[in-house]
Design a protein around this motif. Sequence first.
Motif, PDB file in Angstrom:
ATOM      1  N   LYS A 169       0.822  -1.209   0.000  1.00 53.74           N
ATOM      2  CA  LYS A 169       0.000   0.000   0.000  1.00 53.74           C
ATOM      3  C   LYS A 169       0.862   1.268   0.000  1.00 53.74           C
ATOM      4  O   LYS A 169       0.457   2.287  -0.535  1.00 53.74           O
ATOM      5  CB  LYS A 169      -0.978  -0.005   1.170  1.00 53.74           C
ATOM      6  N   VAL A 170       2.042   1.187   0.603  1.00 54.64           N
ATOM      7  CA  VAL A 170       2.947   2.344   0.622  1.00 54.64           C
ATOM      8  C   VAL A 170       3.274   2.782  -0.808  1.00 54.64           C
ATOM      9  O   VAL A 170       3.503   3.959  -1.067  1.00 54.64           O
ATOM     10  CB  VAL A 170       4.247   2.010   1.396  1.00 54.64           C
ATOM     11  N   LEU A 171       3.249   1.845  -1.731  1.00 57.55           N
ATOM     12  CA  LEU A 171       3.610   2.131  -3.117  1.00 57.55           C
ATOM     13  C   LEU A 171       2.457   2.697  -3.936  1.00 57.55           C
ATOM     14  O   LEU A 171       2.672   3.121  -5.068  1.00 57.55           O
ATOM     15  CB  LEU A 171       4.128   0.849  -3.782  1.00 57.55           C
ATOM     16  N   THR A 172       1.261   2.711  -3.383  1.00 53.86           N
ATOM     17  CA  THR A 172       0.127   3.236  -4.140  1.00 53.86           C
ATOM     18  C   THR A 172       0.152   4.764  -4.115  1.00 53.86           C
ATOM     19  O   THR A 172       0.587   5.372  -3.131  1.00 53.86           O
ATOM     20  CB  THR A 172      -1.218   2.737  -3.566  1.00 53.86           C
ATOM     21  N   PRO A 173      -0.322   5.403  -5.187  1.00 53.86           N
ATOM     22  CA  PRO A 173      -0.258   6.870  -5.256  1.00 53.86           C
ATOM     23  C   PRO A 173      -0.980   7.564  -4.099  1.00 53.86           C
ATOM     24  O   PRO A 173      -0.478   8.546  -3.557  1.00 53.86           O
ATOM     25  CB  PRO A 173      -0.935   7.194  -6.592  1.00 53.86           C
ATOM     26  N   GLU A 174      -2.151   7.038  -3.710  1.00 59.52           N
ATOM     27  CA  GLU A 174      -2.899   7.726  -2.648  1.00 59.52           C
ATOM     28  C   GLU A 174      -2.161   7.696  -1.313  1.00 59.52           C
ATOM     29  O   GLU A 174      -2.127   8.680  -0.588  1.00 59.52           O
ATOM     30  CB  GLU A 174      -4.330   7.191  -2.526  1.00 59.52           C
ATOM     31  N   VAL A 175      -1.534   6.566  -0.990  1.00 62.35           N
ATOM     32  CA  VAL A 175      -0.778   6.481   0.263  1.00 62.35           C
ATOM     33  C   VAL A 175       0.532   7.252   0.138  1.00 62.35           C
ATOM     34  O   VAL A 175       0.928   7.966   1.052  1.00 62.35           O
ATOM     35  CB  VAL A 175      -0.534   5.009   0.663  1.00 62.35           C
ATOM     36  N   SER A 179       1.044   9.816  -1.388  1.00 59.44           N
ATOM     37  CA  SER A 179       0.790  11.258  -1.305  1.00 59.44           C
ATOM     38  C   SER A 179       0.959  11.779   0.118  1.00 59.44           C
ATOM     39  O   SER A 179       1.190  12.960   0.325  1.00 59.44           O
ATOM     40  CB  SER A 179      -0.627  11.579  -1.793  1.00 59.44           C
ATOM     41  N   GLY A 180       0.824  10.870   1.098  1.00 58.68           N
ATOM     42  CA  GLY A 180       0.983  11.259   2.492  1.00 58.68           C
ATOM     43  C   GLY A 180      -0.238  11.904   3.120  1.00 58.68           C
ATOM     44  O   GLY A 180      -0.190  12.333   4.274  1.00 58.68           O
ATOM     45  N   ARG A 181      -1.350  11.974   2.373  1.00 60.12           N
ATOM     46  CA  ARG A 181      -2.571  12.558   2.928  1.00 60.12           C
ATOM     47  C   ARG A 181      -3.072  11.702   4.093  1.00 60.12           C
ATOM     48  O   ARG A 181      -3.185  10.486   3.976  1.00 60.12           O
ATOM     49  CB  ARG A 181      -3.655  12.667   1.848  1.00 60.12           C
ATOM     50  N   LYS A 182      -3.357  12.355   5.199  1.00 58.21           N
ATOM     51  CA  LYS A 182      -3.779  11.644   6.416  1.00 58.21           C
ATOM     52  C   LYS A 182      -4.965  10.720   6.157  1.00 58.21           C
ATOM     53  O   LYS A 182      -4.995   9.598   6.658  1.00 58.21           O
ATOM     54  CB  LYS A 182      -4.140  12.646   7.525  1.00 58.21           C
ATOM     55  N   GLU A 183      -5.939  11.200   5.371  1.00 57.69           N
ATOM     56  CA  GLU A 183      -7.133  10.389   5.109  1.00 57.69           C
ATOM     57  C   GLU A 183      -6.760   9.105   4.366  1.00 57.69           C
ATOM     58  O   GLU A 183      -7.288   8.034   4.658  1.00 57.69           O
ATOM     59  CB  GLU A 183      -8.169  11.161   4.276  1.00 57.69           C
ATOM     60  N   ALA A 184      -5.859   9.212   3.399  1.00 55.49           N
ATOM     61  CA  ALA A 184      -5.441   8.048   2.622  1.00 55.49           C
ATOM     62  C   ALA A 184      -4.656   7.068   3.495  1.00 55.49           C
ATOM     63  O   ALA A 184      -4.839   5.849   3.393  1.00 55.49           O
ATOM     64  CB  ALA A 184      -4.599   8.480   1.429  1.00 55.49           C
ATOM     65  N   LEU A 185      -3.790   7.607   4.360  1.00 60.04           N
ATOM     66  CA  LEU A 185      -3.024   6.752   5.260  1.00 60.04           C
ATOM     67  C   LEU A 185      -3.962   6.006   6.203  1.00 60.04           C
ATOM     68  O   LEU A 185      -3.829   4.785   6.394  1.00 60.04           O
ATOM     69  CB  LEU A 185      -2.022   7.581   6.064  1.00 60.04           C
ATOM     70  N   GLN A 186      -4.909   6.731   6.778  1.00 58.81           N
ATOM     71  CA  GLN A 186      -5.845   6.118   7.717  1.00 58.81           C
ATOM     72  C   GLN A 186      -6.708   5.060   7.033  1.00 58.81           C
ATOM     73  O   GLN A 186      -6.939   3.988   7.577  1.00 58.81           O
ATOM     74  CB  GLN A 186      -6.728   7.194   8.363  1.00 58.81           C
ATOM     75  N   LYS A 187      -7.163   5.348   5.831  1.00 64.76           N
ATOM     76  CA  LYS A 187      -7.992   4.392   5.072  1.00 64.76           C
ATOM     77  C   LYS A 187      -7.214   3.114   4.787  1.00 64.76           C
ATOM     78  O   LYS A 187      -7.735   2.003   4.945  1.00 64.76           O
ATOM     79  CB  LYS A 187      -8.466   5.034   3.762  1.00 64.76           C
ATOM     80  N   LEU A 225      -4.669   1.903   6.502  1.00 66.16           N
ATOM     81  CA  LEU A 225      -4.509   1.176   7.765  1.00 66.16           C
ATOM     82  C   LEU A 225      -5.795   0.451   8.155  1.00 66.16           C
ATOM     83  O   LEU A 225      -5.757  -0.712   8.574  1.00 66.16           O
ATOM     84  CB  LEU A 225      -4.091   2.144   8.879  1.00 66.16           C
ATOM     85  N   GLU A 226      -6.918   1.110   7.990  1.00 63.14           N
ATOM     86  CA  GLU A 226      -8.202   0.486   8.316  1.00 63.14           C
ATOM     87  C   GLU A 226      -8.490  -0.705   7.406  1.00 63.14           C
ATOM     88  O   GLU A 226      -8.973  -1.745   7.861  1.00 63.14           O
ATOM     89  CB  GLU A 226      -9.329   1.513   8.228  1.00 63.14           C
ATOM     90  N   ASP A 227      -8.202  -0.548   6.121  1.00 59.68           N
ATOM     91  CA  ASP A 227      -8.419  -1.651   5.175  1.00 59.68           C
ATOM     92  C   ASP A 227      -7.620  -2.880   5.580  1.00 59.68           C
ATOM     93  O   ASP A 227      -8.125  -4.004   5.556  1.00 59.68           O
ATOM     94  CB  ASP A 227      -8.025  -1.237   3.754  1.00 59.68           C
ATOM     95  N   VAL A 228      -6.372  -2.668   5.947  1.00 62.01           N
ATOM     96  CA  VAL A 228      -5.520  -3.796   6.338  1.00 62.01           C
ATOM     97  C   VAL A 228      -5.977  -4.371   7.672  1.00 62.01           C
ATOM     98  O   VAL A 228      -6.055  -5.591   7.835  1.00 62.01           O
ATOM     99  CB  VAL A 228      -4.036  -3.376   6.363  1.00 62.01           C
TER     100      VAL A 228
END
Length: 159
Positions: free
Chosen positions: A77-83, A85-93, A95-98
């Motif tokens: 997931k770290v390699l995906t563009p949304e993650v 990007s470092g946006r808090k919402e994307a990071l949290q999403k 983490l929740e998905d995993v």
Amino acid sequence: MEDQKIVQRNLELQKQWYGEPLGDRVRRLVVAFDVSQANLADVLGISAPMLSQVMSGRRAKIGNPSVLARLIMLERKVLTPEVASGRKEALQKALEDVRDSKPTVSRDMLPVDPGRADRAALALLRRAATADELTEAARLLDGRYPALAEVLRRAGALA
């Protein structure tokens, strides 16, 4: 001093089993997702003390394959563009998905000893053709596909 030897042995085992010490892999995830080790442990489905022991080398392995699968999921997931990007919402999403995932672990997901895989492939070729057939096939392929020809020669050389 004995504890230090055990830790060193465990870290070497981690390198063999996981490609590098788990502490290095986990620290990258802590930084990438901007979370504490305890939070990451929760996402992985492991206790914080157990994660600490694995990271420090006091324990050699992650015993639960689902925990390892979640660790790999986070690394991907770290390699995906949304993650990335470092946006808090994307990071949290992410983490929740995993955290909410119920990964299954199959043989295809597990690391393979390259030496063992090579030997298995050569043995399979040897069962499919005689040594003479493999040698002749290697000769035919040598000009255009030298690497493949070498594999066939190695298989033909098996006793």
